[in-house]
Design a protein around this motif. Structure first.
Motif, PDB file in Angstrom:
ATOM      1  N   TRP A  33      87.309  30.442   5.905  1.00 35.48           N
ATOM      2  CA  TRP A  33      88.677  30.457   5.399  1.00 35.48           C
ATOM      3  C   TRP A  33      89.092  31.915   5.329  1.00 35.48           C
ATOM      4  O   TRP A  33      88.480  32.722   4.627  1.00 35.48           O
ATOM      5  N   GLU A  34      90.104  32.253   6.115  1.00 34.22           N
ATOM      6  CA  GLU A  34      90.582  33.631   6.203  1.00 34.22           C
ATOM      7  C   GLU A  34      91.643  33.856   5.135  1.00 34.22           C
ATOM      8  O   GLU A  34      92.730  33.270   5.195  1.00 34.22           O
ATOM      9  N   HIS A  35      91.320  34.673   4.162  1.00 33.91           N
ATOM     10  CA  HIS A  35      92.206  34.901   3.014  1.00 33.91           C
ATOM     11  C   HIS A  35      93.589  35.408   3.410  1.00 33.91           C
ATOM     12  O   HIS A  35      94.597  34.878   2.949  1.00 33.91           O
ATOM     13  N   ALA A  36      93.651  36.422   4.254  1.00 32.04           N
ATOM     14  CA  ALA A  36      94.928  37.066   4.588  1.00 32.04           C
ATOM     15  C   ALA A  36      95.936  36.093   5.199  1.00 32.04           C
ATOM     16  O   ALA A  36      97.120  36.130   4.867  1.00 32.04           O
ATOM     17  N   SER A  37      95.480  35.219   6.071  1.00 28.86           N
ATOM     18  CA  SER A  37      96.389  34.297   6.765  1.00 28.86           C
ATOM     19  C   SER A  37      96.308  32.867   6.238  1.00 28.86           C
ATOM     20  O   SER A  37      97.118  32.027   6.601  1.00 28.86           O
ATOM     21  N   GLU A  38      95.296  32.600   5.405  1.00 27.07           N
ATOM     22  CA  GLU A  38      95.014  31.264   4.877  1.00 27.07           C
ATOM     23  C   GLU A  38      94.725  30.259   5.993  1.00 27.07           C
ATOM     24  O   GLU A  38      94.950  29.071   5.842  1.00 27.07           O
ATOM     25  N   ARG A  39      94.185  30.749   7.105  1.00 26.03           N
ATOM     26  CA  ARG A  39      93.791  29.871   8.211  1.00 26.03           C
ATOM     27  C   ARG A  39      92.326  29.493   8.070  1.00 26.03           C
ATOM     28  O   ARG A  39      91.560  30.198   7.434  1.00 26.03           O
ATOM     29  N   VAL A  40      91.966  28.366   8.671  1.00 26.03           N
ATOM     30  CA  VAL A  40      90.592  27.870   8.625  1.00 26.03           C
ATOM     31  C   VAL A  40      90.033  27.826  10.036  1.00 26.03           C
ATOM     32  O   VAL A  40      90.678  27.325  10.956  1.00 26.03           O
ATOM     33  N   PHE A  41      88.825  28.342  10.178  1.00 32.61           N
ATOM     34  CA  PHE A  41      88.125  28.327  11.457  1.00 32.61           C
ATOM     35  C   PHE A  41      86.791  27.622  11.245  1.00 32.61           C
ATOM     36  O   PHE A  41      86.283  27.558  10.137  1.00 32.61           O
ATOM     37  N   ARG A  42      86.226  27.120  12.333  1.00 33.65           N
ATOM     38  CA  ARG A  42      84.915  26.486  12.239  1.00 33.65           C
ATOM     39  C   ARG A  42      84.122  26.766  13.494  1.00 33.65           C
ATOM     40  O   ARG A  42      84.674  27.072  14.545  1.00 33.65           O
ATOM     41  N   ARG A  43      82.820  26.636  13.352  1.00 31.08           N
ATOM     42  CA  ARG A  43      81.931  26.736  14.502  1.00 31.08           C
ATOM     43  C   ARG A  43      80.784  25.758  14.273  1.00 31.08           C
ATOM     44  O   ARG A  43      80.296  25.605  13.168  1.00 31.08           O
ATOM     45  N   PHE A  44      80.421  25.095  15.354  1.00 30.30           N
ATOM     46  CA  PHE A  44      79.312  24.163  15.293  1.00 30.30           C
ATOM     47  C   PHE A  44      78.039  24.900  15.669  1.00 30.30           C
ATOM     48  O   PHE A  44      78.037  25.760  16.553  1.00 30.30           O
ATOM     49  N   LYS A  45      76.966  24.564  15.008  1.00 34.49           N
ATOM     50  CA  LYS A  45      75.691  25.253  15.163  1.00 34.49           C
ATOM     51  C   LYS A  45      75.268  25.362  16.627  1.00 34.49           C
ATOM     52  O   LYS A  45      75.284  24.387  17.370  1.00 34.49           O
ATOM     53  N   GLY A  46      74.944  26.578  17.015  1.00 29.36           N
ATOM     54  CA  GLY A  46      74.401  26.833  18.336  1.00 29.36           C
ATOM     55  C   GLY A  46      75.402  26.939  19.470  1.00 29.36           C
ATOM     56  O   GLY A  46      75.023  27.199  20.600  1.00 29.36           O
ATOM     57  N   THR A  47      76.700  26.762  19.198  1.00 31.44           N
ATOM     58  CA  THR A  47      77.679  26.814  20.288  1.00 31.44           C
ATOM     59  C   THR A  47      78.172  28.228  20.563  1.00 31.44           C
ATOM     60  O   THR A  47      78.597  28.520  21.668  1.00 31.44           O
ATOM     61  N   THR A  53      91.124  25.173  12.787  1.00 32.16           N
ATOM     62  CA  THR A  53      91.341  23.795  12.359  1.00 32.16           C
ATOM     63  C   THR A  53      92.328  23.795  11.190  1.00 32.16           C
ATOM     64  O   THR A  53      92.728  24.856  10.722  1.00 32.16           O
ATOM     65  N   VAL A  54      92.708  22.634  10.736  1.00 35.27           N
ATOM     66  CA  VAL A  54      93.672  22.512   9.638  1.00 35.27           C
ATOM     67  C   VAL A  54      92.939  22.426   8.304  1.00 35.27           C
ATOM     68  O   VAL A  54      91.776  22.021   8.243  1.00 35.27           O
ATOM     69  N   HIS A  55      93.638  22.778   7.221  1.00 32.99           N
ATOM     70  CA  HIS A  55      93.040  22.730   5.883  1.00 32.99           C
ATOM     71  C   HIS A  55      92.595  21.321   5.508  1.00 32.99           C
ATOM     72  O   HIS A  55      91.646  21.150   4.753  1.00 32.99           O
TER      73      HIS A  55
END
Length: 78
Positions: A33-47, A53-55
């Motif tokens: 969760w990026e504080h400055a922009s309030e955006r959410v990112f994700r990564r799946f293990k090993g990729t 993604t959305v909140h």
């Protein structure tokens, strides 16, 4: 840390003014969760890939309830 340490992320972590990284081993996903922009990112293990993604994403919600706080380094190497 182990999966046994995954007991949720305190809501205060999102109000402290910095980025929040979460590991949710049950689904092999890490969130950022990026504080400055309030955006959410994700990564799946090993990729080695990150996607936005959305909140309201189920995995992000589940990670907050059943995951654990992580460091930026842990997130980047997940």
């Amino acid at each position: 840390m182990s999966e046994d340490d995954e007991r949720g992320v305190p809501s205060e972590a999102f109000r402290e003014g910095h980025d929040v990284y979460v590991i949710y081993s049950f689904e092999d996903v890490a969130s950022h969760w990026e504080h400055a922009s309030e955006r959410v990112f994700r990564r799946f293990k090993g990729t080695g890939r990150e996607s936005e993604t959305v909140h309201s994403n189920r995995l992000f919600a589940d990670a907050q309830i059943g995951g654990r706080l992580a460091t930026r380094e842990e997130y980047e190497h997940y």
